[in-house]
Write an enzyme that holds these catalytic residues in place. Sequence first.
Site, mmCIF file in Angstrom:
data_model
loop_
_atom_site.group_PDB
_atom_site.id
_atom_site.type_symbol
_atom_site.label_atom_id
_atom_site.label_comp_id
_atom_site.label_asym_id
_atom_site.label_seq_id
_atom_site.Cartn_x
_atom_site.Cartn_y
_atom_site.Cartn_z
ATOM 1 N N ASP A 52 0.852 -1.197 0.000
ATOM 2 C CA ASP A 52 0.000 0.000 0.000
ATOM 3 C C ASP A 52 0.884 1.243 0.000
ATOM 4 O O ASP A 52 1.011 1.937 1.003
ATOM 5 C CB ASP A 52 -0.910 -0.040 1.239
ATOM 6 N N LYS A 101 0.558 3.789 -2.270
ATOM 7 C CA LYS A 101 -0.223 4.948 -2.757
ATOM 8 C C LYS A 101 0.657 5.893 -3.576
ATOM 9 O O LYS A 101 0.815 7.071 -3.262
ATOM 10 C CB LYS A 101 -0.867 5.702 -1.598
ATOM 11 N N ASP A 133 2.842 10.510 -8.898
ATOM 12 C CA ASP A 133 3.969 11.306 -9.409
ATOM 13 C C ASP A 133 3.718 11.508 -10.901
ATOM 14 O O ASP A 133 2.666 11.110 -11.415
ATOM 15 C CB ASP A 133 5.290 10.542 -9.160
HETATM 16 O O1 LIG Z 1 -8.656 4.945 1.871
HETATM 17 C C1 LIG Z 1 -7.837 4.296 2.531
HETATM 18 C C2 LIG Z 1 -6.737 3.689 1.969
HETATM 19 C C3 LIG Z 1 -5.891 2.965 2.741
HETATM 20 N N1 LIG Z 1 -6.102 2.835 4.069
HETATM 21 C C4 LIG Z 1 -5.141 2.024 4.840
HETATM 22 O O2 LIG Z 1 -5.812 0.895 5.425
HETATM 23 C C5 LIG Z 1 -5.371 0.677 6.746
HETATM 24 C C6 LIG Z 1 -6.533 0.801 7.693
HETATM 25 O O3 LIG Z 1 -6.065 0.664 9.011
HETATM 26 P P1 LIG Z 1 -7.037 0.741 10.292
HETATM 27 O O4 LIG Z 1 -6.082 0.668 11.426
HETATM 28 O O5 LIG Z 1 -7.939 -0.468 10.185
HETATM 29 O O6 LIG Z 1 -7.786 2.030 10.230
HETATM 30 C C7 LIG Z 1 -4.254 1.684 7.013
HETATM 31 O O7 LIG Z 1 -3.025 1.049 6.753
HETATM 32 C C8 LIG Z 1 -4.484 2.787 5.984
HETATM 33 O O8 LIG Z 1 -3.270 3.363 5.544
HETATM 34 C C9 LIG Z 1 -7.180 3.421 4.645
HETATM 35 O O9 LIG Z 1 -7.416 3.308 5.871
HETATM 36 N N2 LIG Z 1 -8.037 4.129 3.855
#
Ligand SMILES: O=c1ccn([C@@H]2O[C@H](COP(=O)(O)O)[C@@H](O)[C@H]2O)c(=O)[nH]1
Length: 236
Positions: free
Chosen positions: A66, A68, A71
Amino acid sequence: MTPAEIVPKDRLIVALDLPSVDAAEAMIARLGDSVSFYKIGYRLAYAGGLPLVAKLADKGKKVFLDLKLHDIGNTVTQGVESITKLGATFLTVHAYPQTMKGAVEGRGSSKLKILAVTVLTSYNEDDLHAAGYRLGVSELVEARAQQAQVLGVDGLVSSPEEVGSLRKIVGHQMHLVTPGIRPAGSATGDQKRIMTPGRAIVAGADYLVVGRPVVEAADPKAVAEAIQTEIAQALG
Ligand SMILES: O=c1ccn([C@@H]2O[C@H](COP(=O)(O)O)[C@@H](O)[C@H]2O)c(=O)[nH]1
């Protein structure tokens, strides 16, 4: 494999948002065979966690990287070309046309799937307006999903609140991956567009990303297994 064929256990993606590789490896050991899919994000990647992708893949686990990315297109293409060699299953980029186009070019015919992050789950309407957007959350998510589909992106990240309308737009050709998952009674934290695991699956999500409710729990394995049970029940 079509999304409908994914077994309940493999639909839970545990976010390894932990401070070090040692802490991540300890969590993976605690979760054992119960979890098959992990997410590595900024915190762990920048703490030396990228080699974990290959280590987890060698153990038969899947990894969602992840990062993201966002660029200029050429830089995204080159970055994604490098990432294809790490062995991850999913990689995120932000859902901007140049970025998505560059990422699809970079993944080429490799096994890596590109997921476009539509609107972060910590954003609500006010946050979007404050950031200068004139569209509301659902309009922007849908517009970005349409662009992603045209550009050949493999899947979308959104909150579970939008998966029903996204499914109507993209059908079953794209993976729908939803963070913002909160088992009943767990702390919301900074997430603003949330749902329980069962409701997210009923709404149409293919994969649920869960971080803090699992990795900060006294018994992470028990929480992960309870989420998987809720997923299985929701699938009927
Ligand atoms: O829109 C988004 C995109 C990525 N995330 C990622 O998912 C996890 C969620 O973690 P929790 O602790 O369950 O909240 C986190 O790594 C975010 O970077 C997101 O939450 N929303």
